[in-house]
Design a protein around this motif. Structure first.
Motif, PDB file in Angstrom:
ATOM      1  N   LEU A   1       0.854  -1.190   0.000  1.00  0.00           N
ATOM      2  CA  LEU A   1       0.000   0.000   0.000  1.00  0.00           C
ATOM      3  C   LEU A   1       0.886   1.235   0.000  1.00  0.00           C
ATOM      4  CD1 LEU A   1      -2.708   1.580   0.387  1.00  0.00           C
ATOM      5  CD2 LEU A   1      -2.381   1.257   2.866  1.00  0.00           C
ATOM      6  N   TYR A   2       0.691   2.097  -0.991  1.00  0.00           N
ATOM      7  CA  TYR A   2       1.309   3.418  -1.020  1.00  0.00           C
ATOM      8  C   TYR A   2       0.226   4.459  -0.748  1.00  0.00           C
ATOM      9  CZ  TYR A   2       5.718   2.035  -3.390  1.00  0.00           C
ATOM     10  OH  TYR A   2       6.935   1.506  -3.721  1.00  0.00           O
ATOM     11  N   VAL A   3       0.573   5.449   0.064  1.00  0.00           N
ATOM     12  CA  VAL A   3      -0.368   6.516   0.393  1.00  0.00           C
ATOM     13  C   VAL A   3       0.321   7.855   0.207  1.00  0.00           C
ATOM     14  CG1 VAL A   3      -1.863   7.513   2.157  1.00  0.00           C
ATOM     15  CG2 VAL A   3      -1.491   5.036   2.111  1.00  0.00           C
ATOM     16  N   GLN A   4      -0.318   8.764  -0.517  1.00  0.00           N
ATOM     17  CA  GLN A   4       0.217  10.111  -0.713  1.00  0.00           C
ATOM     18  C   GLN A   4       0.044  10.925   0.565  1.00  0.00           C
ATOM     19  OE1 GLN A   4      -1.253  12.010  -4.240  1.00  0.00           O
ATOM     20  NE2 GLN A   4      -0.813  14.069  -3.522  1.00  0.00           N
ATOM     21  N   ALA A   5       1.079  11.666   0.918  1.00  0.00           N
ATOM     22  CA  ALA A   5       1.027  12.541   2.091  1.00  0.00           C
ATOM     23  C   ALA A   5       1.783  13.818   1.786  1.00  0.00           C
ATOM     24  CB  ALA A   5       1.631  11.843   3.308  1.00  0.00           C
ATOM     25  N   GLY A   6       1.414  14.893   2.487  1.00  0.00           N
ATOM     26  CA  GLY A   6       2.144  16.140   2.346  1.00  0.00           C
ATOM     27  C   GLY A   6       3.558  16.004   2.870  1.00  0.00           C
ATOM     28  N   PRO A   7       4.479  16.872   2.411  1.00  0.00           N
ATOM     29  CA  PRO A   7       5.890  16.739   2.808  1.00  0.00           C
ATOM     30  C   PRO A   7       6.113  16.707   4.312  1.00  0.00           C
ATOM     31  CG  PRO A   7       5.650  18.334   1.030  1.00  0.00           C
ATOM     32  CD  PRO A   7       4.260  17.992   1.471  1.00  0.00           C
TER      33      PRO A   7
ATOM     34  N   GLN B   1       7.485   3.052   5.486  1.00  0.00           N
ATOM     35  CA  GLN B   1       8.639   3.767   4.947  1.00  0.00           C
ATOM     36  C   GLN B   1       8.111   5.052   4.329  1.00  0.00           C
ATOM     37  OE1 GLN B   1      11.411   1.494   2.462  1.00  0.00           O
ATOM     38  NE2 GLN B   1      10.564  -0.402   3.254  1.00  0.00           N
ATOM     39  N   LEU B   2       8.730   6.163   4.651  1.00  0.00           N
ATOM     40  CA  LEU B   2       8.333   7.445   4.076  1.00  0.00           C
ATOM     41  C   LEU B   2       9.332   7.801   2.986  1.00  0.00           C
ATOM     42  CD1 LEU B   2       6.269   9.747   4.249  1.00  0.00           C
ATOM     43  CD2 LEU B   2       7.794  10.897   5.865  1.00  0.00           C
ATOM     44  N   LEU B   3       8.846   7.920   1.760  1.00  0.00           N
ATOM     45  CA  LEU B   3       9.727   8.039   0.606  1.00  0.00           C
ATOM     46  C   LEU B   3       9.560   9.396  -0.078  1.00  0.00           C
ATOM     47  CD1 LEU B   3       8.817   4.550  -0.898  1.00  0.00           C
ATOM     48  CD2 LEU B   3      10.733   5.069   0.622  1.00  0.00           C
ATOM     49  N   PRO B   4      10.642  10.141  -0.286  1.00  0.00           N
ATOM     50  CA  PRO B   4      10.556  11.333  -1.135  1.00  0.00           C
ATOM     51  C   PRO B   4      10.355  10.904  -2.580  1.00  0.00           C
ATOM     52  CG  PRO B   4      12.833  10.883  -0.559  1.00  0.00           C
ATOM     53  CD  PRO B   4      12.004   9.894   0.197  1.00  0.00           C
ATOM     54  N   VAL B   5       9.717  11.748  -3.366  1.00  0.00           N
ATOM     55  CA  VAL B   5       9.413  11.400  -4.756  1.00  0.00           C
ATOM     56  C   VAL B   5       9.930  12.503  -5.664  1.00  0.00           C
ATOM     57  CG1 VAL B   5       7.631  10.552  -6.315  1.00  0.00           C
ATOM     58  CG2 VAL B   5       7.273  10.405  -3.858  1.00  0.00           C
ATOM     59  N   SER B   6      10.768  12.120  -6.634  1.00  0.00           N
ATOM     60  CA  SER B   6      11.410  13.086  -7.516  1.00  0.00           C
ATOM     61  C   SER B   6      11.323  12.627  -8.963  1.00  0.00           C
ATOM     62  CB  SER B   6      12.886  13.263  -7.146  1.00  0.00           C
ATOM     63  OG  SER B   6      13.040  13.608  -5.798  1.00  0.00           O
ATOM     64  N   ARG B   7      11.565  13.564  -9.863  1.00  0.00           N
ATOM     65  CA  ARG B   7      11.743  13.212 -11.270  1.00  0.00           C
ATOM     66  C   ARG B   7      13.030  13.865 -11.755  1.00  0.00           C
ATOM     67  NH1 ARG B   7       9.485  17.574 -14.381  1.00  0.00           N
ATOM     68  NH2 ARG B   7       8.186  18.935 -13.081  1.00  0.00           N
ATOM     69  N   PHE B   8      13.664  13.184 -12.707  1.00  0.00           N
ATOM     70  CA  PHE B   8      14.998  13.610 -13.109  1.00  0.00           C
ATOM     71  C   PHE B   8      15.353  12.905 -14.415  1.00  0.00           C
ATOM     72  CE2 PHE B   8      19.161  11.535 -13.148  1.00  0.00           C
ATOM     73  CZ  PHE B   8      20.000  12.624 -13.322  1.00  0.00           C
ATOM     74  N   LEU B   9      15.964  13.633 -15.334  1.00  0.00           N
ATOM     75  CA  LEU B   9      16.465  13.042 -16.576  1.00  0.00           C
ATOM     76  C   LEU B   9      17.780  13.719 -16.916  1.00  0.00           C
ATOM     77  CD1 LEU B   9      16.111  11.175 -19.037  1.00  0.00           C
ATOM     78  CD2 LEU B   9      14.873  13.037 -20.158  1.00  0.00           C
ATOM     79  N   SER B  10      18.855  12.927 -16.979  1.00  0.00           N
ATOM     80  CA  SER B  10      20.162  13.483 -17.312  1.00  0.00           C
ATOM     81  C   SER B  10      20.148  14.015 -18.739  1.00  0.00           C
ATOM     82  CB  SER B  10      21.233  12.401 -17.178  1.00  0.00           C
ATOM     83  OG  SER B  10      22.489  12.900 -17.594  1.00  0.00           O
TER      84      SER B  10
END
Length: 435
Positions: free
Chosen positions: A231-237, A277-286
Motif C-alpha cells: 500500500l502506497y499513500v500520498q502525504a504532504g511533505p 517507509q516514508l519516501l521522497p518522490v522526484s523526477r529527473f532526466l540526465s
C-alpha cells in the motif's frame, strides 16, 4: 576485449560497474553475457529492503526472459498481474489498462520483492563478473584527453585504482560519477511524499495494480508474494512529521475512511504500522547518457514517480541496450586504442537510441502521476477529465497501455491530448490498432 588487460594485482577489467542496484546488476548481467570481464562495486555491504522496484513491465520481462531471470522470479513465487486500474473511492474502474491487448508473450506484469529481484539478477551473473561490496567509488580516472578510464576506490582503509575501457555509473540519483564529469542535471521534487506499508491478512486480496483517486491524492495497492499487499499513500511533505504511533494509527484510519473500497485494509494496516517507509518522490532526466568511457544507467540517468512503474524497468532495458550497442561495435576491434574507440562509438549509439525513449517514458510517468496526485484545483479538474475520457476511449487506452508496458514508445499527438481531456471528440476512438 579482455586480451592483455589483466595485470598481477587484478586492477584492470573490461568494465567496472558502480552500483549494485537493479541498473548495476542488469548492466553486469548484460555485459558479462558478452564474455567481458566485469567488476561490480557497491558502497553497501548488504542491500537494504526498500519499497520500490517491485513491479516488472512486459518490456523489461522480455529482457529478463532472454537472460533466464524471469524463470528464476517465477520459481520464487512472483505474482502475475493483468491490469493497471485507476478507480474511484468506491472501487469502480475509471481507467483500466488491460495488458491482455498486448502481444501474446507480453500480457502481464510481474510483482516481487525488490531484494528478490536483485538476488535473481545476481544469481544470473556469469563467471566473468566479480562483485565487491562495502566499496566506495571516490572519483573517475581520466586520461590526458579527459576520457574516463576507470575509477578510484576506497575499501577497508585502502585506496586503489581500477582501470577499464568502460565504466558504468549506476550509482543512483545523486550519482557521484555524473557530478564528477560535470553533468549538471536538475532534480525536481514532487510536492508530496509516499508512505509505504506492507500488509498481511488482507481479504479479499487484490489481483491487479490499482490506484484509487481520493480528495487527498493517491492510494496505490497491489499484491506481493506470500499473501502480502503493498500500500502506497500520498502525504504532504510535513504531514506526518513528529507523529507518534497512536497519531499515525488515527491518520491511517481517517485516510482509509475517505476511500470506502479500501475499508478491508483497516485491520491489516493498523497491524503493519511498523512496516512504514516514508519516501521522497522526484523526477529527473540526465541531459546526456554518456561521455567518453562512461555510461549512465538506472537512476544515475533517470528517475520517475513510482505510480507508472517505469524506473526499474527502463534501467533493465537500458542495460540491455548498452550491451547490444557495445556488441555491435566491438566485433572486429583489435588493440586497446581500437577497443576504446569502439566503446566510445557504442556509447554514442546508446545515447542516440535511449535518450528519446527515456524522455518519452519520463513524460508518460509524469503525466500518469499528475493525473492522480495533483491536488491543485486545476490539477484535479484536468486529471479527473483525463482519467475519465481516456478510460472511455479504447484507442487511447491501447496507446497508454503500450507506452506503460515499455514495449516501445507510441507518442501521443496534440490531438490525442485534446481527446484525452475531452476538448475534442475522437472519431477514431473505436479503432484499436493491432497489438
Amino acid at each position: 576485449m579482455s586480451e592483455g588487460m589483466t595485470d598481477a594485482d587484478g586492477s584492470h577489467y573490461d568494465v567496472v560497474v558502480c552500483g549494485a542496484g537493479a541498473g548495476g546488476l542488469a548492466s553486469a548481467r548484460a555485459l558479462g553475457g558478452l564474455g567481458l570481464r566485469v567488476l561490480v562495486v557497491d558502497k553497501q555491504r548488504v542491500q537494504r529492503p526498500v519499497a520500490k522496484g517491485e513491479v516488472l513491465q512486459p518490456g523489461a520481462l522480455r529482457v529478463l526472459r532472454e537472460w533466464g531471470t524471469e524463470k528464476l522470479l517465477e520459481e520464487r513465487a512472483g505474482e502475475r498481474l493483468g491490469r493497471l486500474v485507476v478507480r474511484d473511492p468506491s472501487g469502480g474502474p475509471l481507467m483500466s489498462l488491460d495488458y491482455g491487448q498486448l502481444p501474446p508473450d507480453d500480457r502481464s506484469l510481474l510483482a516481487h520483492d525488490h531484494l528478490v529481484i536483485l538476488d535473481a539478477l545476481a544469481d544470473g551473473l556469469g563467471p566473468g563478473v566479480e562483485v565487491r561490496r562495502g566499496v566506495l567509488v571516490e572519483e573517475p580516472l581520466r586520461d590526458a584527453s579527459g576520457r574516463v578510464t576507470g575509477v578510484r576506490l576506497a575499501e577497508g582503509g585502502r585506496r586503489y585504482d581500477v582501470r577499464a575501457s568502460l565504466t558504468v555509473a549506476a550509482d543512483g540519483i545523486s550519482s557521484r560519477l555524473r557530478r564528477a564529469v560535470g553533468i549538471d542535471a536538475k532534480r525536481v521534487d514532487y510536492p508530496h511524499r509516499l508512505l509505504s506499508f506492507e500488509l498481511s491478512g488482507v481479504t479479499p486480496r487484490p489481483d491487479d495494480f490499482s490506484a484509487y483517486l481520493g480528495d487527498r491524492g493517491l492510494r496505490l495497492v497491489y499484491p506481493l508474494p506470500g499473501d502480502r499487499v503493498r500500500l502506497y499513500v500520498q502525504a504532504g511533505p510535513d504531514e506526518l512529521r513528529g507523529v507518534d504511533r497512536a497519531e499515525l494509527a488515527g491518520w491511517c484510519e481517517r485516510m482509509l475512511a475517505e476511500v470506502p473500497a479500501l475499508g478491508p485494509l483497516t485491520g491489516p494496516l493498523l497491524a503493519a504500522l511498523d512496516s512504514r517507509q516514508l519516501l521522497p518522490v522526484s523526477r529527473f532526466l540526465s541531459p546526456t547518457l554518456s561521455v567518453p568511457g562512461l555510461a549512465f544507467v538506472g537512476e544515475a540517468a533517470y528517475a520517475v514517480h513510482p505510480m507508472a512503474a517505469q524506473g526499474m524497468n527502463t534501467a533493465i532495458t537500458s542495460a540491455a541496450s548498452l550491451a547490444g550497442r557495445l556488441a555491435d561495435r566491438l566485433d572486429g576491434a583489435r588493440g586497446m586504442s581500437d577497443v576504446d574507440a569502439s566503446v566510445d562509438a557504442a556509447l554514442r549509439d546508446y545515447q542516440e537510441e535511449r535518450q528519446p525513449i527515456l524522455a518519452h517514458a519520463a513524460r508518460t510517468s509524469d503525466n500518469a502521476a499528475r493525473m492522480v496526485t495533483d491536488l491543485s484545483w486545476r490539477g484535479r479538474v484536468l486529471g479527473r477529465r483525463a482519467v475519465r475520457h481516456t478510460g472511455a476511449n479504447p484507442r487511447l487506452l491501447h496507446t497508454v497501455t503500450y507506452n506503460m508496458s515499455g514495449l516501445g514508445p507510441r507518442p501521443m499527438t496534440f490531438l490525442d491530448r485534446l481527446h484525452q481531456i475531452g476538448l475534442l471528440p475522437d472519431p477514431r476512438a473505436r479503432r484499436v490498432p493491432n497489438a
